[in-house]
Design a protein around this motif. Structure first.
Motif, PDB file in Angstrom:
ATOM      1  N   THR A 150       0.714  -1.262   0.038  1.00  8.63           N
ATOM      2  CA  THR A 150      -0.068   0.015  -0.086  1.00  8.63           C
ATOM      3  C   THR A 150       0.671   1.303  -0.061  1.00  8.63           C
ATOM      4  N   SER A 151       0.544   2.239  -0.899  1.00  6.22           N
ATOM      5  CA  SER A 151       1.183   3.460  -0.725  1.00  6.22           C
ATOM      6  C   SER A 151       1.091   4.169   0.423  1.00  6.22           C
ATOM      7  N   ASP A 152       2.018   5.250   0.557  1.00  8.39           N
ATOM      8  CA  ASP A 152       2.130   5.998   2.029  1.00  8.39           C
ATOM      9  C   ASP A 152       0.638   6.833   2.091  1.00  8.39           C
ATOM     10  N   ASP A 153       0.055   7.113   1.053  1.00 10.08           N
ATOM     11  CA  ASP A 153      -1.240   7.916   0.992  1.00 10.08           C
ATOM     12  C   ASP A 153      -2.467   6.834   1.308  1.00 10.08           C
ATOM     13  N   GLY A 154      -2.169   5.629   1.113  1.00  2.07           N
ATOM     14  CA  GLY A 154      -3.302   4.612   1.234  1.00  2.07           C
ATOM     15  C   GLY A 154      -4.370   4.392   0.025  1.00  2.07           C
ATOM     16  N   GLU A 155      -3.984   5.472  -0.910  1.00  2.00           N
ATOM     17  CA  GLU A 155      -4.999   5.367  -2.041  1.00  2.00           C
ATOM     18  C   GLU A 155      -4.533   4.515  -3.312  1.00  2.00           C
ATOM     19  N   THR A 156      -3.476   3.828  -3.013  1.00  3.72           N
ATOM     20  CA  THR A 156      -2.935   3.126  -4.125  1.00  3.72           C
ATOM     21  C   THR A 156      -2.490   1.861  -3.528  1.00  3.72           C
ATOM     22  N   GLU A 157      -2.964   0.539  -3.984  1.00  8.64           N
ATOM     23  CA  GLU A 157      -2.724  -0.541  -3.623  1.00  8.64           C
ATOM     24  C   GLU A 157      -2.188  -1.585  -4.538  1.00  8.64           C
ATOM     25  N   LYS A 158      -0.979  -2.282  -4.646  1.00 12.13           N
ATOM     26  CA  LYS A 158      -0.493  -3.098  -5.549  1.00 12.13           C
ATOM     27  C   LYS A 158      -0.552  -4.345  -5.030  1.00 12.13           C
ATOM     28  N   LEU A 159      -1.227  -5.294  -5.992  1.00 18.63           N
ATOM     29  CA  LEU A 159      -1.407  -6.551  -5.659  1.00 18.63           C
ATOM     30  C   LEU A 159      -0.580  -7.531  -6.534  1.00 18.63           C
ATOM     31  N   LEU A 160       0.164  -8.570  -6.065  1.00 19.46           N
ATOM     32  CA  LEU A 160       0.905  -9.466  -6.805  1.00 19.46           C
ATOM     33  C   LEU A 160       0.267 -10.943  -6.568  1.00 19.46           C
ATOM     34  N   PHE A 161      -0.004 -11.388  -7.622  1.00 17.81           N
ATOM     35  CA  PHE A 161      -0.554 -12.827  -7.853  1.00 17.81           C
ATOM     36  C   PHE A 161       0.320 -13.925  -8.329  1.00 17.81           C
TER      37      PHE A 161
END
Length: 378
Positions: free
Chosen positions: A90-101
């Motif tokens: 999760t980014s520092d601002d909480g607005e972007t989340e990267k998922l690895l599958f």
């Protein structure tokens, strides 16, 4: 400018026929046929679609409207998905989340959930790796491993929708701008769109779905004939063939004149505006004369330019982001010539959200682990 040589990784792959079919791989009609062939009523397919795509059920056991025996049978013969979520950043601002599958054959796929004040967007991948080899893209450094199935594309959206719901939000937009070239996996990508568009299931309007291509001309024409009114984005990145061929090697096969001719045919056929993605790279394609040439190139075309300051990546350490003044000047030149343009900074720079970076980290960790295991058994 020197284009880095892709560092291709060779892995044993599971043959396609050994990758199981999942619920997310099937259209509603295909699911009905499958259930009828097994002796079930066709209306069960609509119930399944409702639970899978509107209720976002985690498994069949949550679909209590179905008979227990059917739920058990489906769990054994038709998994919901084969993607396994292995990492969330999760980014520092909480607005972007990267998922690895992790896929069933041990590859890695990236997905990014981006929350804006007015929308919630998921950026999905359509391939493991990419064959296009853009000079600034981490994904292209490893080449193409394989295409994703329609179900693997759909599964990314469902995971993201579930995550958005946990945040109290609704997924509103899909952009196929992650790993891979959608037009090199055209059939699976369009099937995924059909599944996600179906009002019996996820029900997302086609105009909320954007396909991004590096410029495979025949498929631009093909997309214009599709019934789905998806948005089209073209990764342009340069206003002339010499520079674009360095940045986007597919230009050597489909040069700018052919690409722009296809874009004009697309607009004439569909009446829909095209977006042009232009990654701004310091001292490479960000000068005044580049902006002037780009304005001349796009004059009279129904379009919009997204100026994207380069998201730095270890895959191309020699490339840098322009200064804010240079970025603003480039946009101002386009505006002065009547070309609509918006500066769009990449989300999640602090979490390696540029395409391919998290996958590269995971692959490197796996390689180190494999080497360590070999050394221990030597």
């Amino acid at each position: 400018m020197t284009t880095p040589t892709p560092l291709r990784t060779i892995r044993p792959r599971r043959p396609r026929q050994q990758r199981p079919t999942t619920l997310h791989d099937l259209t509603l009609a295909e699911l009905e046929q499958r259930l009828v062939a097994q002796g079930h009523q066709p209306y069960r397919a609509r119930q399944l679609f409702h639970w899978a795509y509107q209720q976002l059920a985690l498994d069949y056991h949550a679909m209590t409207v179905l008979p227990k025996a059917l739920r058990q049978q489906l769990a054994e013969t038709l998994p919901l998905t084969t993607l396994q979520l292995t990492r969330t950043v999760t980014s520092d601002d909480g607005e972007t989340e990267k998922l690895l599958f992790r896929t069933v054959d041990g590859e890695h796929v990236e997905t990014v959930l981006m929350c804006y004040p007015d929308r919630t967007t998921v950026c999905v991948s359509c391939q493991v790796g990419c064959a296009v080899g853009c000079a600034f893209c981490a994904t292209g450094m490893t080449g193409l491993i394989r295409n994703l199935s329609a179900g693997e594309i759909v599964s990314q959206v469902v995971y993201a929708a579930r995550l958005a719901r946990e945040r109290g939000r609704t997924l509103t937009n899909i952009v196929v701008m992650g790993m891979g070239e959608p037009f090199q996996n055209y059939d699976a990508t369009m099937k995924a769109i059909a599944i996600l568009h179906d009002p019996a299931g996820f029900g997302l309007g086609a105009r909320r779905i954007t396909l991004s291509t590096s410029g495979l001309v025949p498929f631009i024409d093909r997309l214009a004939e599709e019934p789905y009114q998806v948005k089209l984005a073209i990764s342009l990145h340069a206003p002339d063939d010499a520079l674009r061929s360095q940045l986007v090697p597919i230009n050597r096969r489909y040069p700018i004149a052919e690409l722009l001719a296809a874009c004009r045919r697309y607009v004439a056929k569909t009446g829909r505006r095209i977006s042009f993605e232009y990654v701004l790279i310091r001292d490479v394609n960000d000068q005044d004369h580049h902006a002037e040439a780009l304005a001349r190139l796009l004059h009279g075309l129904l379009c919009h330019v997204n100026l994207i300051p380069l998201n730095p990546t270890p895959a191309a350490p020699h490339l840098a982001r322009p200064t804010p003044d240079r970025i603003a000047r480039f946009a101002a030149i386009l505006h002065r010539h009547g070309i609509p343009a918006t500066v769009r900074y990449s989300r999640g720079v602090d979490i390696a959200a540029a395409c391919g970076q998290l996958r590269a980290q995971a692959d490197a960790e796996a390689a180190i682990a494999a080497t360590s295991s070999t050394d221990q058994h030597a």
